[in-house]
Design a protein around this motif. Sequence first.
Motif, PDB file in Angstrom:
ATOM      1  N   LEU A 161       0.826  -1.211   0.000  1.00  0.00           N
ATOM      2  CA  LEU A 161       0.000   0.000   0.000  1.00  0.00           C
ATOM      3  C   LEU A 161       0.868   1.273   0.000  1.00  0.00           C
ATOM      4  O   LEU A 161       0.488   2.290  -0.580  1.00  0.00           O
ATOM      5  N   ALA A 162       2.037   1.169   0.626  1.00  0.00           N
ATOM      6  CA  ALA A 162       2.937   2.332   0.664  1.00  0.00           C
ATOM      7  C   ALA A 162       3.354   2.727  -0.753  1.00  0.00           C
ATOM      8  O   ALA A 162       3.534   3.905  -1.066  1.00  0.00           O
ATOM      9  N   HIS A 163       3.478   1.713  -1.613  1.00  0.00           N
ATOM     10  CA  HIS A 163       3.837   1.970  -3.011  1.00  0.00           C
ATOM     11  C   HIS A 163       2.739   2.793  -3.692  1.00  0.00           C
ATOM     12  O   HIS A 163       3.018   3.729  -4.442  1.00  0.00           O
ATOM     13  N   SER A 164       1.479   2.458  -3.394  1.00  0.00           N
ATOM     14  CA  SER A 164       0.359   3.223  -3.965  1.00  0.00           C
ATOM     15  C   SER A 164       0.324   4.627  -3.379  1.00  0.00           C
ATOM     16  O   SER A 164       0.073   5.612  -4.087  1.00  0.00           O
ATOM     17  N   MET A 165       0.574   4.708  -2.070  1.00  0.00           N
ATOM     18  CA  MET A 165       0.496   6.019  -1.408  1.00  0.00           C
ATOM     19  C   MET A 165       1.555   6.986  -1.924  1.00  0.00           C
ATOM     20  O   MET A 165       1.361   8.204  -1.929  1.00  0.00           O
ATOM     21  N   GLU A 166       2.644   6.422  -2.406  1.00  0.00           N
ATOM     22  CA  GLU A 166       3.713   7.288  -2.915  1.00  0.00           C
ATOM     23  C   GLU A 166       3.255   8.115  -4.131  1.00  0.00           C
ATOM     24  O   GLU A 166       3.738   9.223  -4.357  1.00  0.00           O
ATOM     25  N   PHE A 167       2.302   7.576  -4.892  1.00  0.00           N
ATOM     26  CA  PHE A 167       1.761   8.367  -6.011  1.00  0.00           C
ATOM     27  C   PHE A 167       1.080   9.626  -5.470  1.00  0.00           C
ATOM     28  O   PHE A 167       1.184  10.709  -6.029  1.00  0.00           O
ATOM     29  N   LYS A 168       0.352   9.427  -4.357  1.00  0.00           N
ATOM     30  CA  LYS A 168      -0.409  10.539  -3.762  1.00  0.00           C
ATOM     31  C   LYS A 168       0.526  11.609  -3.197  1.00  0.00           C
ATOM     32  O   LYS A 168       0.268  12.798  -3.330  1.00  0.00           O
ATOM     33  N   THR A 169       1.600  11.160  -2.570  1.00  0.00           N
ATOM     34  CA  THR A 169       2.501  12.152  -1.974  1.00  0.00           C
ATOM     35  C   THR A 169       3.338  12.851  -3.057  1.00  0.00           C
ATOM     36  O   THR A 169       3.626  14.038  -2.954  1.00  0.00           O
ATOM     37  N   THR A 170       3.668  12.109  -4.119  1.00  0.00           N
ATOM     38  CA  THR A 170       4.471  12.716  -5.190  1.00  0.00           C
ATOM     39  C   THR A 170       3.613  13.614  -6.074  1.00  0.00           C
ATOM     40  O   THR A 170       4.055  14.666  -6.529  1.00  0.00           O
ATOM     41  N   PHE A 171       2.374  13.157  -6.343  1.00  0.00           N
ATOM     42  CA  PHE A 171       1.471  13.910  -7.236  1.00  0.00           C
ATOM     43  C   PHE A 171       0.132  14.119  -6.523  1.00  0.00           C
ATOM     44  O   PHE A 171      -0.812  13.349  -6.723  1.00  0.00           O
ATOM     45  N   PRO A 172       0.035  15.148  -5.662  1.00  0.00           N
ATOM     46  CA  PRO A 172      -1.162  15.300  -4.820  1.00  0.00           C
ATOM     47  C   PRO A 172      -2.482  15.366  -5.594  1.00  0.00           C
ATOM     48  O   PRO A 172      -3.517  14.983  -5.068  1.00  0.00           O
ATOM     49  N   LYS A 173      -2.427  15.802  -6.850  1.00  0.00           N
ATOM     50  CA  LYS A 173      -3.698  15.915  -7.593  1.00  0.00           C
ATOM     51  C   LYS A 173      -4.104  14.615  -8.291  1.00  0.00           C
ATOM     52  O   LYS A 173      -5.200  14.510  -8.837  1.00  0.00           O
TER      53      LYS A 173
END
Length: 289
Positions: A161-173
């Motif tokens: 899940l951390a791998h998925s969350m990294e998209f959110k932190t890198t690209f907030p939109k």
Amino acid sequence: MEIVSPILTPFNSDGTINKEALKQHATNLLNKGVDLIFLNGTTGLGPALSKEEKKENLRVLSDLSNKIIFQVGDLNLNNVIELIKFASDYDLRAIASYSPYYFPRLPEKWLIKYFQIIASQSRHPVYLYNYPSATGYDISAKLLSKFGLELAGVKDTNQDLAHSMEFKTTFPKMKVYNGSDTLAFYSLLSLDGTVASMSNCLPTVFKEMKEAVARGDARKAMTFQKLITSLVEMARKYGQLGSLYVLTEITQGYKVGGPRPPIFPLDETESKDLRTEVENFLKGLGVST
Ligand code: ELE
């Protein structure tokens, strides 16, 4: 928070798509609380569909197109571009693609180029379908960021899940969904939602799990997640992709045809055994599916 259903593709016994069954199934899922349909995904046997079949699936669901993410991935980029052009006449939520696959040691630059070309051709938002264990390539947040490629969304099918969350932190939109059934609860809680194959046969369970998450009742939501995970385990014994057709018929009460070989349908004994196991399991729980 959205439930996205990677809809199965119902086949007739002669290998053609059963259009009525597809329409009925999509309509039922949306009526029962699924928010979006992911068309031509893994569960829809996307890599085994021709470009004409991918188009056909969208034509059949044209009335529902604003609730559709249209998966266009193909190892022939001309086909991908043709599908994107075809999709431009429809009012879609997004188009999506998995990365090129099968061929070993593709340079990162080529993988990125594939998505850059898709983004340049599409009038719709473009979502990445990242499924490293299936494609052999991890199009991670780090890789997108390294090449400065910003996409509107991602479905990350990943146990991490951390791998998925990294998209959110890198690209907030970016819209970020995780695609693992066993992480659906956590994806609803921490991402923009889940793309879960089991929503084909348990749409009401997913809806109730989403409602439990929305009112902060994590304990209740976990009971739904456990139920989903148990069904995944039952399905995997016979091949998850083939089993989903049987499970959907059991829980939704209508026929959705079968898969198409080399994704083989369950034989009579397997279907019967799965049915018995699932019905006994659900009977004690008193949940609606
Ligand atoms: C998931 C697979 C993942 C669903 C699709 C989906 O079908 O397009 O077993 O976690 O690899 O990718 O169902 O299954 P697991 O998004």
